[in-house]
Design a protein around this motif. Structure first.
Motif, mmCIF file in Angstrom:
data_model
loop_
_atom_site.group_PDB
_atom_site.id
_atom_site.type_symbol
_atom_site.label_atom_id
_atom_site.label_comp_id
_atom_site.label_asym_id
_atom_site.label_seq_id
_atom_site.Cartn_x
_atom_site.Cartn_y
_atom_site.Cartn_z
ATOM 1 N N GLY A 182 -20.407 79.722 7.343
ATOM 2 C CA GLY A 182 -19.722 79.431 8.438
ATOM 3 C C GLY A 182 -20.238 78.121 9.581
ATOM 4 N N PHE A 183 -21.853 77.849 8.960
ATOM 5 C CA PHE A 183 -21.951 76.631 10.012
ATOM 6 C C PHE A 183 -22.376 75.316 8.768
ATOM 7 C CE2 PHE A 183 -26.795 74.419 9.675
ATOM 8 C CZ PHE A 183 -26.211 73.968 10.647
ATOM 9 N N HIS A 184 -21.544 74.733 8.819
ATOM 10 C CA HIS A 184 -21.343 72.669 8.626
ATOM 11 C C HIS A 184 -22.678 72.253 8.533
ATOM 12 C CE1 HIS A 184 -17.034 73.691 8.853
ATOM 13 N NE2 HIS A 184 -17.719 74.607 8.720
ATOM 14 N N ALA A 185 -23.899 72.288 7.262
ATOM 15 C CA ALA A 185 -25.043 71.508 7.287
ATOM 16 C C ALA A 185 -24.910 70.361 7.501
ATOM 17 C CB ALA A 185 -26.162 72.388 6.930
ATOM 18 N N VAL A 186 -23.542 69.978 6.328
ATOM 19 C CA VAL A 186 -22.900 69.229 6.036
ATOM 20 C C VAL A 186 -21.781 68.712 5.985
ATOM 21 C CG1 VAL A 186 -22.614 66.779 3.426
ATOM 22 C CG2 VAL A 186 -25.209 68.795 4.275
ATOM 23 N N ASP A 187 -21.522 67.790 6.736
ATOM 24 C CA ASP A 187 -19.665 68.239 7.724
ATOM 25 C C ASP A 187 -19.342 66.979 7.567
ATOM 26 O OD1 ASP A 187 -17.660 69.028 8.269
ATOM 27 O OD2 ASP A 187 -18.576 69.128 10.236
ATOM 28 N N GLY A 188 -18.935 66.875 6.156
ATOM 29 C CA GLY A 188 -17.927 65.341 5.560
ATOM 30 C C GLY A 188 -18.719 64.347 5.610
ATOM 31 N N ALA A 189 -20.313 64.108 4.889
ATOM 32 C CA ALA A 189 -20.899 62.958 4.478
ATOM 33 C C ALA A 189 -20.528 62.377 3.780
ATOM 34 C CB ALA A 189 -22.327 63.882 4.436
ATOM 35 N N SER A 190 -20.422 60.974 3.782
ATOM 36 C CA SER A 190 -19.848 59.946 2.894
ATOM 37 C C SER A 190 -20.865 58.383 2.932
ATOM 38 C CB SER A 190 -18.623 59.577 3.246
ATOM 39 O OG SER A 190 -17.578 60.078 2.715
ATOM 40 N N LEU A 191 -21.378 58.267 1.742
ATOM 41 C CA LEU A 191 -22.910 56.872 1.677
ATOM 42 C C LEU A 191 -23.202 56.669 0.494
ATOM 43 C CD1 LEU A 191 -25.319 58.493 0.536
ATOM 44 C CD2 LEU A 191 -25.449 59.459 2.802
ATOM 45 N N THR A 192 -23.678 55.235 0.752
ATOM 46 C CA THR A 192 -23.385 54.506 -1.125
ATOM 47 C C THR A 192 -24.720 54.083 -0.778
ATOM 48 O OG1 THR A 192 -20.959 54.175 -1.226
ATOM 49 C CG2 THR A 192 -22.850 52.969 -2.399
ATOM 50 N N ILE A 193 -25.110 54.566 -2.443
ATOM 51 C CA ILE A 193 -26.940 54.445 -2.165
ATOM 52 C C ILE A 193 -27.285 53.033 -3.683
ATOM 53 C CG2 ILE A 193 -29.527 54.538 -3.036
ATOM 54 C CD1 ILE A 193 -29.003 57.044 -2.611
ATOM 55 N N ALA A 194 -26.595 51.809 -2.930
ATOM 56 C CA ALA A 194 -27.012 50.563 -4.268
ATOM 57 C C ALA A 194 -28.133 50.752 -5.222
ATOM 58 C CB ALA A 194 -26.747 49.230 -3.249
ATOM 59 N N THR A 195 -27.637 50.270 -6.145
ATOM 60 C CA THR A 195 -29.092 49.780 -7.155
ATOM 61 C C THR A 195 -30.202 49.243 -6.890
ATOM 62 O OG1 THR A 195 -26.704 50.602 -9.028
ATOM 63 C CG2 THR A 195 -29.265 49.380 -10.069
ATOM 64 N N GLY A 196 -30.783 49.856 -7.370
ATOM 65 C CA GLY A 196 -32.021 49.037 -6.839
ATOM 66 C C GLY A 196 -32.671 48.661 -5.673
ATOM 67 N N SER A 197 -31.969 49.271 -4.856
ATOM 68 C CA SER A 197 -32.347 49.569 -3.194
ATOM 69 C C SER A 197 -33.285 50.670 -2.522
ATOM 70 C CB SER A 197 -30.809 49.597 -2.668
ATOM 71 O OG SER A 197 -30.740 51.315 -3.058
ATOM 72 N N ILE A 198 -34.101 50.733 -2.041
ATOM 73 C CA ILE A 198 -34.794 51.224 -1.207
ATOM 74 C C ILE A 198 -33.762 52.093 0.362
ATOM 75 C CG2 ILE A 198 -36.585 52.209 -0.573
ATOM 76 C CD1 ILE A 198 -38.314 49.728 -1.770
ATOM 77 N N THR A 199 -33.035 52.974 0.033
ATOM 78 C CA THR A 199 -32.697 53.325 1.165
ATOM 79 C C THR A 199 -32.696 54.654 2.295
ATOM 80 O OG1 THR A 199 -29.961 52.652 -0.248
ATOM 81 C CG2 THR A 199 -29.875 54.494 1.688
ATOM 82 N N GLY A 200 -33.901 54.161 3.141
ATOM 83 C CA GLY A 200 -33.663 54.891 4.525
ATOM 84 C C GLY A 200 -32.547 55.355 4.474
ATOM 85 N N LEU A 201 -32.949 57.081 4.985
ATOM 86 C CA LEU A 201 -31.942 58.440 5.714
ATOM 87 C C LEU A 201 -32.716 58.628 6.863
ATOM 88 C CD1 LEU A 201 -29.402 59.672 5.256
ATOM 89 C CD2 LEU A 201 -30.534 61.285 3.599
ATOM 90 N N ILE A 202 -32.396 58.690 8.257
ATOM 91 C CA ILE A 202 -33.228 59.559 9.461
ATOM 92 C C ILE A 202 -32.458 60.339 9.855
ATOM 93 C CG2 ILE A 202 -34.827 57.287 8.848
ATOM 94 C CD1 ILE A 202 -32.617 56.612 11.732
ATOM 95 N N GLY A 203 -32.736 60.871 11.433
ATOM 96 C CA GLY A 203 -32.274 61.524 11.557
ATOM 97 C C GLY A 203 -32.015 62.924 12.426
ATOM 98 N N PRO A 204 -32.312 63.072 13.584
ATOM 99 C CA PRO A 204 -32.439 63.579 14.360
ATOM 100 C C PRO A 204 -32.729 65.482 13.616
ATOM 101 C CG PRO A 204 -30.920 64.025 15.353
ATOM 102 C CD PRO A 204 -30.281 62.409 14.593
ATOM 103 N N ASN A 205 -33.445 66.227 13.387
ATOM 104 C CA ASN A 205 -33.830 67.533 13.010
ATOM 105 C C ASN A 205 -32.914 68.325 12.826
ATOM 106 O OD1 ASN A 205 -36.410 67.618 12.734
ATOM 107 N ND2 ASN A 205 -37.400 68.146 14.237
ATOM 108 N N GLY A 206 -32.107 69.109 12.309
ATOM 109 C CA GLY A 206 -30.910 69.488 12.152
ATOM 110 C C GLY A 206 -29.717 68.779 11.856
ATOM 111 N N ALA A 207 -30.276 67.595 11.148
ATOM 112 C CA ALA A 207 -28.835 66.772 11.125
ATOM 113 C C ALA A 207 -28.375 66.797 9.814
ATOM 114 C CB ALA A 207 -29.519 65.195 11.390
#
Length: 266
Positions: free
Chosen positions: A13-38
């Motif tokens: 019942g706990f939605h740890a990931v709740d409808g996340a959508s994202l794209t990581i482009a080839t050759g990129s360095i993508t950063g993922l940030i967010g508060p604890n529990g995000a």
């Protein structure tokens, strides 16, 4: 290279990931940030096959890889490191690297008994490759040291070195800077940039050190409450009101003070 489409991961019942959508482009360095529990690490674990998603899709180069186990994704060139390094403590640094490639001849009893010359030649080649990796990472002086004796930062470099022992295409780095002193963090950052620019590695990294993120990453994605909150350059993210509220629970009237503080807590 990676498309995450409406991904959900629920735990009783706990939605740890709740409808996340994202794209990581080839050759990129993508950063993922967010508060604890995000939901950042759960997202990583779901994309990397450690967890199966409740729903949603993960695509890699147009192929649906949703729910594939880690070893299958490993064979496709998708690797991840962990916030707490997972070294073989009693083995040497060189041996830790030599363990990585799959399908080694010495893994079968028949070859170990009756094709010893073939196994020995393969091991010499793996040792040569491991030494090249250690030199690239500037820790070749530690080749014969037991991995368990390394510092936290050196273990993070060793984890990065493991990705270089195979044909990695995209590497997910989970808080590579956690517990690492500034000097070693700069060394790790230099290695990531060189792997990206010289060898075409694609990276996605969870990190709380905003200076480190700012040096390496474009774009930067911010998550909160299991969803993607914002995406942009580091400057756009640090000045985004929604991002500031997610970290500090503040409004526009305190934006200036919060923005100054966001770099430290993010």
């Amino acid at each position: 290279m990676i498309v995450v489409d409406n991904l959900h991961k629920h735990f009783n019942g706990f939605h740890a990931v709740d409808g996340a959508s994202l794209t990581i482009a080839t050759g990129s360095i993508t950063g993922l940030i967010g508060p604890n529990g995000a939901g950042k690490t759960t997202l990583f674990n779901t994309v990397a096959g450690v967890l199966k998603p409740t729903s949603g899709r993960v695509m890699m180069d147009g192929e649906d890889v949703t729910g594939l186990p880690p070893h299958a994704l490993f064979d496709k060139g998708l690797l991840r490191t962990f916030q707490i390094a997972h070294e073989f403590a009693s083995m040497t640094v060189r041996e830790n690297l030599m363990m990585v490639p799959s399908g080694q001849s010495g893994e079968t009893l028949w070859n170990a008994w009756f094709r010893r010359a073939r196994v020995a030649e393969e091991e010499r080649e793996l040792a040569r490759r491991a030494d090249e990796v250690l030199e690239f990472l500037t820790i070749d002086h530690l080749a014969s040291e037991r991995a368990g004796n390394l510092s936290g930062g050196q273990k993070k470099l060793l984890e990065l070195g493991r990705t270089m022992m195979v044909d990695a295409r995209i590497v997910f780095l989970d808080e590579v800077g956690a517990g690492v002193n500034r000097t070693l963090l700069n060394t790790i950052g230099d290695a990531i940039l060189r792997l990206n620019r010289e060898r075409g590695y694609t990276f996605c990294m969870i990190e709380h050190d905003m200076d480190f993120i700012g040096r390496l990453c474009d774009p930067v994605i911010c998550m909160a409450e299991g969803r993607v909150l914002a995406e942009g350059t580091i400057d756009e993210i640090k000045s985004n009101e929604q991002v500031i509220e997610a970290y500090l629970g503040t409004g526009l009237k305190n934006k200036t003070a919060a923005g100054a503080h966001a770099g430290a807590v993010a």
